[in-house]
Design a protein around this motif. Sequence first.
Motif, PDB file in Angstrom:
ATOM      1  N   SER A   1      53.914  39.621 102.952  1.00  0.00           N
ATOM      2  CA  SER A   1      52.794  38.970 103.610  1.00  0.00           C
ATOM      3  C   SER A   1      53.360  37.899 104.536  1.00  0.00           C
ATOM      4  O   SER A   1      54.362  37.250 104.193  1.00  0.00           O
ATOM      5  CB  SER A   1      51.888  38.324 102.562  1.00  0.00           C
TER       6      SER A   1
ATOM      7  N   ASP B   1      46.956  30.063 101.829  1.00  0.00           N
ATOM      8  CA  ASP B   1      45.844  30.473 102.674  1.00  0.00           C
ATOM      9  C   ASP B   1      46.102  31.908 103.093  1.00  0.00           C
ATOM     10  O   ASP B   1      46.828  32.632 102.405  1.00  0.00           O
ATOM     11  CB  ASP B   1      45.700  29.521 103.869  1.00  0.00           C
ATOM     12  N   THR B   2      45.555  32.331 104.209  1.00  0.00           N
ATOM     13  CA  THR B   2      45.866  33.672 104.693  1.00  0.00           C
ATOM     14  C   THR B   2      47.321  33.715 105.138  1.00  0.00           C
ATOM     15  O   THR B   2      47.916  32.678 105.455  1.00  0.00           O
ATOM     16  CB  THR B   2      44.979  34.043 105.897  1.00  0.00           C
TER      17      THR B   2
END
Length: 142
Positions: free
Chosen positions: A97, A118-119
Amino acid sequence: MSLTLAAAQTIISTALAHARSRSAKPLAVVVLDAGGHPVAFAREDGASLFRHDIARAKAMGALGMGDDTRVLAERAKGNPVFFQSVSVAVGGNIAFSPGGVLIREAGTIIGAVGISGDTGDCDEDCALAGLRAAGFNQEIPA
């Protein structure tokens, strides 16, 4: 070339300030040297339990594979069996990610920053803000 504590602290403090300016969720940030040793770490109040582990896995994955985790995540989409095998081989010490960014000095990898909370896009943006503040050029030499 080495990654100093002062530079690592600048990366962290700027990344967290940038996160607050974006109203991001609470983050964990880790800075590792080229050997994967922790130089500095911070976890904001309210960051969930596994955020440190995920941030470290992002930084270690970037170091171990020689690329930012955004790139690794894209590669993993096209070859999931290989990347699942990599994850098993390294004991899960990798995260696919965005938010794991290599630290380069004069084109040489000297460490990595990993951020989680967070994202992936937000985590990566905060990492890049910290790296810029510490004076690291993220361009890869041709």
